[in-house]
Design a protein around this motif. Sequence first.
Motif, PDB file in Angstrom:
ATOM      1  N   LYS A  13      42.004  60.349  31.969  1.00 29.46           N
ATOM      2  CA  LYS A  13      40.559  60.342  32.026  1.00 29.46           C
ATOM      3  C   LYS A  13      39.990  59.729  30.755  1.00 29.46           C
ATOM      4  CE  LYS A  13      40.040  64.358  35.122  1.00 29.46           C
ATOM      5  NZ  LYS A  13      39.556  65.776  35.258  1.00 29.46           N
ATOM      6  N   GLU A  14      40.571  60.142  29.619  1.00 29.55           N
ATOM      7  CA  GLU A  14      40.108  59.582  28.354  1.00 29.55           C
ATOM      8  C   GLU A  14      40.322  58.056  28.322  1.00 29.55           C
ATOM      9  OE1 GLU A  14      42.211  61.714  25.374  1.00 29.55           O
ATOM     10  OE2 GLU A  14      40.960  63.544  25.539  1.00 29.55           O
ATOM     11  N   PHE A  15      41.443  57.583  28.884  1.00 28.96           N
ATOM     12  CA  PHE A  15      41.735  56.139  28.909  1.00 28.96           C
ATOM     13  C   PHE A  15      40.690  55.396  29.718  1.00 28.96           C
ATOM     14  CE2 PHE A  15      43.542  52.566  31.274  1.00 28.96           C
ATOM     15  CZ  PHE A  15      43.875  51.710  30.241  1.00 28.96           C
ATOM     16  N   TRP A  16      40.330  55.901  30.899  1.00 27.78           N
ATOM     17  CA  TRP A  16      39.335  55.238  31.743  1.00 27.78           C
ATOM     18  C   TRP A  16      37.955  55.269  31.089  1.00 27.78           C
ATOM     19  CZ3 TRP A  16      40.045  51.988  35.284  1.00 27.78           C
ATOM     20  CH2 TRP A  16      41.226  51.949  36.048  1.00 27.78           C
ATOM     21  N   VAL A  17      37.675  56.398  30.390  1.00 30.81           N
ATOM     22  CA  VAL A  17      36.385  56.463  29.699  1.00 30.81           C
ATOM     23  C   VAL A  17      36.320  55.400  28.633  1.00 30.81           C
ATOM     24  CG1 VAL A  17      34.947  57.893  28.154  1.00 30.81           C
ATOM     25  CG2 VAL A  17      35.991  58.920  30.174  1.00 30.81           C
ATOM     26  N   LYS A  18      37.408  55.288  27.848  1.00 28.60           N
ATOM     27  CA  LYS A  18      37.467  54.248  26.799  1.00 28.60           C
ATOM     28  C   LYS A  18      37.434  52.851  27.414  1.00 28.60           C
ATOM     29  CE  LYS A  18      39.988  56.975  23.361  1.00 28.60           C
ATOM     30  NZ  LYS A  18      41.225  57.100  22.577  1.00 28.60           N
ATOM     31  N   PHE A  19      38.178  52.604  28.523  1.00 28.11           N
ATOM     32  CA  PHE A  19      38.246  51.284  29.180  1.00 28.11           C
ATOM     33  C   PHE A  19      36.872  50.846  29.656  1.00 28.11           C
ATOM     34  CE2 PHE A  19      38.785  48.637  32.941  1.00 28.11           C
ATOM     35  CZ  PHE A  19      39.564  47.593  32.436  1.00 28.11           C
ATOM     36  N   LYS A  20      36.165  51.799  30.301  1.00 25.15           N
ATOM     37  CA  LYS A  20      34.845  51.479  30.814  1.00 25.15           C
ATOM     38  C   LYS A  20      33.865  51.246  29.692  1.00 25.15           C
ATOM     39  CE  LYS A  20      35.268  53.885  35.256  1.00 25.15           C
ATOM     40  NZ  LYS A  20      34.764  54.999  36.103  1.00 25.15           N
ATOM     41  N   SER A  21      34.076  52.011  28.570  1.00 28.65           N
ATOM     42  CA  SER A  21      33.175  51.811  27.444  1.00 28.65           C
ATOM     43  C   SER A  21      33.424  50.448  26.778  1.00 28.65           C
ATOM     44  CB  SER A  21      33.350  52.949  26.424  1.00 28.65           C
ATOM     45  OG  SER A  21      34.659  52.918  25.874  1.00 28.65           O
ATOM     46  N   VAL A  22      34.694  49.992  26.793  1.00 31.31           N
ATOM     47  CA  VAL A  22      35.024  48.679  26.173  1.00 31.31           C
ATOM     48  C   VAL A  22      34.710  47.533  27.133  1.00 31.31           C
ATOM     49  CG1 VAL A  22      36.866  47.244  25.213  1.00 31.31           C
ATOM     50  CG2 VAL A  22      36.756  49.689  24.679  1.00 31.31           C
ATOM     51  N   TYR A  23      35.106  47.670  28.335  1.00 28.37           N
ATOM     52  CA  TYR A  23      34.895  46.631  29.358  1.00 28.37           C
ATOM     53  C   TYR A  23      33.851  47.128  30.345  1.00 28.37           C
ATOM     54  CZ  TYR A  23      39.220  44.708  27.536  1.00 28.37           C
ATOM     55  OH  TYR A  23      40.190  44.196  26.697  1.00 28.37           O
ATOM     56  N   GLY A  24      32.674  46.569  30.195  1.00 31.01           N
ATOM     57  CA  GLY A  24      31.587  46.956  31.068  1.00 31.01           C
ATOM     58  C   GLY A  24      31.649  46.229  32.381  1.00 31.01           C
ATOM     59  N   PRO A  25      30.688  46.486  33.281  1.00 34.27           N
ATOM     60  CA  PRO A  25      30.680  45.814  34.600  1.00 34.27           C
ATOM     61  C   PRO A  25      30.585  44.312  34.490  1.00 34.27           C
ATOM     62  CG  PRO A  25      29.211  47.737  34.580  1.00 34.27           C
ATOM     63  CD  PRO A  25      29.640  47.553  33.165  1.00 34.27           C
ATOM     64  N   ASP A  26      29.845  43.828  33.495  1.00 37.09           N
ATOM     65  CA  ASP A  26      29.718  42.356  33.360  1.00 37.09           C
ATOM     66  C   ASP A  26      31.059  41.713  33.006  1.00 37.09           C
ATOM     67  OD1 ASP A  26      27.057  42.557  33.957  1.00 37.09           O
ATOM     68  OD2 ASP A  26      26.423  42.609  31.843  1.00 37.09           O
ATOM     69  N   GLN A  27      31.772  42.350  32.081  1.00 39.77           N
ATOM     70  CA  GLN A  27      33.067  41.800  31.675  1.00 39.77           C
ATOM     71  C   GLN A  27      34.072  41.850  32.818  1.00 39.77           C
ATOM     72  OE1 GLN A  27      33.840  44.284  28.254  1.00 39.77           O
ATOM     73  NE2 GLN A  27      33.017  42.728  26.809  1.00 39.77           N
ATOM     74  N   ILE A  28      33.994  42.952  33.571  1.00 40.66           N
ATOM     75  CA  ILE A  28      34.916  43.066  34.716  1.00 40.66           C
ATOM     76  C   ILE A  28      34.630  41.973  35.729  1.00 40.66           C
ATOM     77  CG2 ILE A  28      35.576  44.509  36.674  1.00 40.66           C
ATOM     78  CD1 ILE A  28      35.109  46.953  34.848  1.00 40.66           C
ATOM     79  N   ASN A  29      33.303  41.744  35.969  1.00 39.81           N
ATOM     80  CA  ASN A  29      32.929  40.692  36.916  1.00 39.81           C
ATOM     81  C   ASN A  29      33.368  39.320  36.408  1.00 39.81           C
ATOM     82  OD1 ASN A  29      31.769  42.510  38.700  1.00 39.81           O
ATOM     83  ND2 ASN A  29      29.725  42.378  37.741  1.00 39.81           N
ATOM     84  N   GLN A  30      33.194  39.111  35.075  1.00 42.64           N
ATOM     85  CA  GLN A  30      33.653  37.819  34.492  1.00 42.64           C
ATOM     86  C   GLN A  30      35.156  37.659  34.650  1.00 42.64           C
ATOM     87  OE1 GLN A  30      32.306  37.779  30.420  1.00 42.64           O
ATOM     88  NE2 GLN A  30      30.133  37.464  30.974  1.00 42.64           N
ATOM     89  N   THR A  31      35.861  38.744  34.424  1.00 44.53           N
ATOM     90  CA  THR A  31      37.328  38.699  34.573  1.00 44.53           C
ATOM     91  C   THR A  31      37.710  38.367  36.007  1.00 44.53           C
ATOM     92  OG1 THR A  31      37.600  40.314  32.792  1.00 44.53           O
ATOM     93  CG2 THR A  31      39.460  39.997  34.289  1.00 44.53           C
ATOM     94  N   LEU A  32      36.994  39.032  36.948  1.00 43.45           N
ATOM     95  CA  LEU A  32      37.282  38.755  38.361  1.00 43.45           C
ATOM     96  C   LEU A  32      36.937  37.308  38.725  1.00 43.45           C
ATOM     97  CD1 LEU A  32      35.979  42.080  39.996  1.00 43.45           C
ATOM     98  CD2 LEU A  32      38.366  41.365  39.638  1.00 43.45           C
ATOM     99  N   ALA A  33      35.777  36.839  38.171  1.00 43.09           N
ATOM    100  CA  ALA A  33      35.381  35.440  38.445  1.00 43.09           C
ATOM    101  C   ALA A  33      36.393  34.463  37.853  1.00 43.09           C
ATOM    102  CB  ALA A  33      33.988  35.173  37.866  1.00 43.09           C
ATOM    103  N   LEU A  34      36.859  34.805  36.615  1.00 39.96           N
ATOM    104  CA  LEU A  34      37.886  33.957  35.984  1.00 39.96           C
ATOM    105  C   LEU A  34      39.172  33.956  36.801  1.00 39.96           C
ATOM    106  CD1 LEU A  34      38.735  32.219  33.599  1.00 39.96           C
ATOM    107  CD2 LEU A  34      39.396  34.326  32.385  1.00 39.96           C
ATOM    108  N   ARG A  35      39.504  35.158  37.307  1.00 41.68           N
ATOM    109  CA  ARG A  35      40.704  35.256  38.152  1.00 41.68           C
ATOM    110  C   ARG A  35      40.584  34.381  39.394  1.00 41.68           C
ATOM    111  NH1 ARG A  35      41.404  40.536  41.561  1.00 41.68           N
ATOM    112  NH2 ARG A  35      39.741  39.362  42.585  1.00 41.68           N
ATOM    113  N   ASP A  36      39.355  34.521  40.038  1.00 36.55           N
ATOM    114  CA  ASP A  36      39.152  33.714  41.257  1.00 36.55           C
ATOM    115  C   ASP A  36      39.171  32.223  40.934  1.00 36.55           C
ATOM    116  OD1 ASP A  36      38.927  36.045  42.660  1.00 36.55           O
ATOM    117  OD2 ASP A  36      36.706  36.078  42.615  1.00 36.55           O
ATOM    118  N   SER A  37      38.587  31.863  39.764  1.00 39.26           N
ATOM    119  CA  SER A  37      38.584  30.452  39.353  1.00 39.26           C
ATOM    120  C   SER A  37      40.023  29.954  39.123  1.00 39.26           C
ATOM    121  CB  SER A  37      37.748  30.271  38.087  1.00 39.26           C
ATOM    122  OG  SER A  37      37.813  28.921  37.633  1.00 39.26           O
TER     123      SER A  37
END
Length: 226
Positions: A13-37
């Motif tokens: 739980k602590e890991f996911w809290v830290k992950f979400k705090s470091v990588y927000g929704p925008d970064q996740i979307n960018q990562t997904l877009a980069l992946r799709d690209s």
Amino acid sequence: TEDEILLFEKEIKEFWVKFKSVYGPDQINQTLALRDSCKESIKTLSEKWSKKLKEGDMMIDKIQQYNSEILQQSQRISENQEHFTEIKSNLNQQEEQKKDLTESIQELKEELMKKKEIISSKSKAAKERLEQLCKSKLLFEERLGLEIRRIPNEQLQFIFRHIDHKDPDKPYTFTLSINEQGDYEVTSCTPPLDCIAEFQLKVRETNNFSAFVANIRKAFTALSYK
């Protein structure tokens, strides 16, 4: 143990809290877009290289086809070269045969010219002898009672009379010609004389024509007394 499990869940739980705090929704979307690209680029590159591979296969097939055609052309060229060599050899043989034939023809021409010269020379000699015989005609007629006639085929006929005392006009004859060798040749004799061949051989050896005619007259005279 239950404590360890609870501790592991807590850490997750602590890991996911830290992950979400470091990588927000925008970064996740960018990562997904980069992946799709990246996926799209990889797909495009795959299609491009697949096309290149197909073109390479086609090029290899064409090269193999060209190599096969070149091999066939090389074989045809080799066959044509062999055929050309054979034709050239035949032409050389024909040239040699032509050369030999030309030389043979030239030799035959030279031989023919020599034979013509010999024949001409012998013919000239024969005519000269006949002319000499004709010039001697009066002498033989006066001294031996002989008549000489020129008959066809360049022959001379000798007619003796006053041999047979019982019949002075009875003719005793022989015919003379000059053969191809330029020698005297008796072609006929009436009446026949057994010694005519001997006289003919002797005149060829001595060339004494007067003695030859005189000997024949003596032989006719001796025959008339038999």
